[in-house]
Design a protein around this motif. Sequence first.
Motif, PDB file in Angstrom:
ATOM      1  N   SER A  25      36.017  44.296  38.316  1.00  0.00           N
ATOM      2  CA  SER A  25      35.033  43.380  38.873  1.00  0.00           C
ATOM      3  C   SER A  25      34.078  44.119  39.803  1.00  0.00           C
ATOM      4  O   SER A  25      34.487  44.986  40.575  1.00  0.00           O
ATOM      5  CB  SER A  25      35.735  42.265  39.666  1.00  0.00           C
ATOM      6  OG  SER A  25      34.805  41.467  40.365  1.00  0.00           O
ATOM      7  N   ALA A  26      32.807  43.744  39.734  1.00  0.00           N
ATOM      8  CA  ALA A  26      31.813  44.251  40.688  1.00  0.00           C
ATOM      9  C   ALA A  26      31.904  43.390  41.931  1.00  0.00           C
ATOM     10  O   ALA A  26      31.250  42.356  42.050  1.00  0.00           O
ATOM     11  CB  ALA A  26      30.416  44.185  40.075  1.00  0.00           C
ATOM     12  N   GLN A  30      26.888  40.094  43.927  1.00  0.00           N
ATOM     13  CA  GLN A  30      26.562  40.342  42.524  1.00  0.00           C
ATOM     14  C   GLN A  30      25.153  39.891  42.170  1.00  0.00           C
ATOM     15  O   GLN A  30      24.492  40.504  41.333  1.00  0.00           O
ATOM     16  CB  GLN A  30      27.571  39.645  41.596  1.00  0.00           C
ATOM     17  CG  GLN A  30      28.878  40.365  41.466  1.00  0.00           C
ATOM     18  CD  GLN A  30      29.727  39.872  40.301  1.00  0.00           C
ATOM     19  OE1 GLN A  30      29.350  38.969  39.553  1.00  0.00           O
ATOM     20  NE2 GLN A  30      30.888  40.484  40.146  1.00  0.00           N
ATOM     21  N   GLY A  68      34.072  36.676  39.294  1.00  0.00           N
ATOM     22  CA  GLY A  68      32.620  36.727  39.192  1.00  0.00           C
ATOM     23  C   GLY A  68      32.119  36.810  37.767  1.00  0.00           C
ATOM     24  O   GLY A  68      32.810  36.451  36.812  1.00  0.00           O
ATOM     25  N   ALA A  70      30.230  39.787  36.619  1.00  0.00           N
ATOM     26  CA  ALA A  70      30.067  41.169  36.188  1.00  0.00           C
ATOM     27  C   ALA A  70      31.419  41.868  36.174  1.00  0.00           C
ATOM     28  O   ALA A  70      32.037  42.057  37.213  1.00  0.00           O
ATOM     29  CB  ALA A  70      29.106  41.911  37.118  1.00  0.00           C
TER      30      ALA A  70
END
Length: 255
Positions: A25-26, A30, A68, A70
């Motif tokens: 996960s980023a 985001q 999320g 991304a």
Amino acid sequence: MKLSSVVDRLDEELRTADYADLDASANGLQVGPSEAEVERVAVAVDGVRETVDRASEADADLLVVHHGMAWGGFDRLTGRTYDRIAPLIEADLALYVSHLPLDGHQELGNAAGVADLLELEERAPFGELGPEYIGQRGTAADPYTPDELRDRLEAHLDTGGRPVQLFDFGPDEIEDVTIVTGSGADWLDEAVDAGADALVTGEGKGKVYHEAQEAGIHVFLAGHYATETFGVRSLQEVVEEWGLETTFLDVPTGL
């Protein structure tokens, strides 16, 4: 409050940078311009079209989620990805994400919330992932029977009406409990090696039944969503203390 200030404070509290090389996960901000103003914050487990729409309807400036949009970056902003991101931009709604950092936080995290629910004592980090941890371990003040522990989870978690699954292969009394929320079945061996009586997680894999049976340990599958509302609810309380208005968007999946 400036969005950049909110992001910096969340990143510091959650130690976001420490998980950068561990998480697909980023984490962090985001979507959104760093210099926007934030007055209202919506929190939710999942960053999906429904929570984006509801956050927009609530006139939120920032949506904080556990899952999320991304995961390893965006190759193309098309299809469902575009359909999720476009409403954020159209509504001037920023998106902040905390996946493994929120799992691993020993006070605000998801596992910590489950441990609070079970009133566990003598807590310690559990669920090794590189140099970090994504779960928690503790001791029941009064031992649970397997049915008692399952009933407590069912009574207090939003499982969408689905029962908590119990693989009843451990001792008659449960004292030593390990917790990795969400999809935490891969930490079963660590729980066994630690001498735990039970592993509480969200969802399992087909092999977990036999592995638990062979190892003589209880496994509780209480739902991915149900075990992961604690972290974002804790962050809701944190940002309220900073003087921001908040709302929790409950979108249970039953999974």
